[in-house]
Design an enzyme around this catalytic site. Structure first.
Site, short mmCIF file in Angstrom:
data_model
loop_
_atom_site.label_atom_id
_atom_site.label_comp_id
_atom_site.label_asym_id
_atom_site.label_seq_id
_atom_site.Cartn_x
_atom_site.Cartn_y
_atom_site.Cartn_z
CB CYS A 96 -0.92 0.00 1.22
SG CYS A 96 -2.01 1.44 1.26
CG HIS A 167 0.02 -4.43 -7.51
ND1 HIS A 167 -0.94 -3.62 -6.94
CD2 HIS A 167 0.04 -4.09 -8.82
CE1 HIS A 167 -1.47 -2.83 -7.87
NE2 HIS A 167 -0.88 -3.09 -9.02
#
Length: 332
Positions: A96, A167
């Site tokens: 994040c 990711h």
């Protein structure tokens, strides 16, 4: 290249989206997907209202708790608490990019501290029996993704991580907003494939920009698992194809209508607890795709189901506005 005989498919943890009501809805669409909570910080787990933050319905299994933090002791305690609540997996967020997360020294900024991440994983592994996994980026800012991802992967695998979810884009901590970080940095799926080739015995899943179950099938030729994010949330009808397309199993329900109707007992239970209908139906906005009446359904959710007194009758009326179609037809 070694891959799991049974693929892993999961719905990504997404702040303000994948709450407990969203997960119950998604479970009505696929029995096989692994579901994730929103990220919960260790401070919230240790000092906050645990039932509100961590409580979930039994139908959600298998479901993973994603933690945000960087102190091994706090992560170990939080992981143990999560295991006590019945979560099937504990996941550490190393991806994040938000300013608030950076200020707390967790999330994507930890890509710069692979040794610390390894220490966190080791502490969590020592505290729980359920799998401990890590979700990361391929790098941050000016890092070389070849070295950054290798360093992070080696550290967490050595510490005992059970899987790594990558990711497949960098996170730019300076200059891009969290929203921009989901789109602007280019995707590099090949980098994740190379990691899997270099670590054939490690379970590795890929995330980022994957828009369909068909695309997921393509990635599964190279890695062990696929995590679907915004596509799963904004177009939940896609999840009806997960079980038949990836696991050769029938979907839980033959149509989106049936899936939503199966939630009526859950909705009634939640309404009795004081939960507003909108808290549940807000996750259904994208339920119908290319189906006659979909726009009227969305309007009903926004105008009728949002009212404080709204309940099952209002949702039934909204569903009657949409032409029923089979799961196979919607997924196609």
């Amino acid at each position: 290249m070694n891959r799991l005989s049974t693929p892993i498919f999961s719905v990504a943890p997404m702040m303000d989206w994948t709450d407990r009501h969203c997960r119950v809805f998604h479970r009505a669409l696929t029995r096989r997907a692994l579901l994730y909570t929103e990220m919960v910080t260790t401070g919230a787990v240790i000092h906050g209202n645990r039932e509100r933050l961590l409580g979930f319905d039994a139908c959600e299994h298998p479901v993973a708790l994603q933690l945000g933090g960087s102190h091994p002791r706090d992560l170990a305690e939080s992981a143990k608490i999560g295991e006590g609540f019945g979560y099937d997996e504990i996941n550490l967020n190393v991806g994040c990019p938000s300013d608030r997360v950076q200020d707390g020294r967790f999330g994507a900024c930890l890509m710069a501290e692979p040794q610390l991440v390894g220490e966190c994983v080791a502490a969590m592994k020592a505290a729980v029996r359920v799998p401990v996994t890590v979700k990361c980026r391929i790098g941050i800012d000016d890092q070389d993704p070849e070295r950054a991802l290798d360093d992070l992967a080696r550290s967490v695998v050595t510490a005992g991580a059970d899987a790594l979810i990558v990711h497949a884009r960098k996170a730019w901590l300076q200059g891009l907003s969290p929203k921009e970080n989901r789109d602007v940095p280019p995707l590099d799926y090949d980098r994740v494939y190379r990691l899997k080739a270099a670590m054939p015995d490690v379970t590795i899943a890929i995330n980022g920009g994957i828009a369909s179950i068909e695309e997921a099938r393509g990635h599964l030729q190279h890695v062990d698992g696929v995590m679907l994010g915004r596509a799963a949330y904004q177009e939940p009808w896609r999840l009806l194809a997960v079980d038949p397309e990836l696991f050769d199993a029938p979907p839980p329900h033959a149509s989106m209508h049936e899936a939503i109707e199966s939630l009526f007992p859950y909705i009634e239970k939640e309404r009795a607890r004081g939960t507003r209908l909108h808290s549940i139906t807000r996750h259904m906005v994208g339920a119908f795709h290319g189906v006659a009446g979909a726009r009227a359904f969305r309007r009903a959710l926004a105008e009728t189901c949002v009212k404080p007194e709204a309940g099952i009758d209002e949702l039934r009326a909204a569903l009657r506005l949409v032409t029923p179609v089979s799961a196979a037809s919607v997924a196609a």
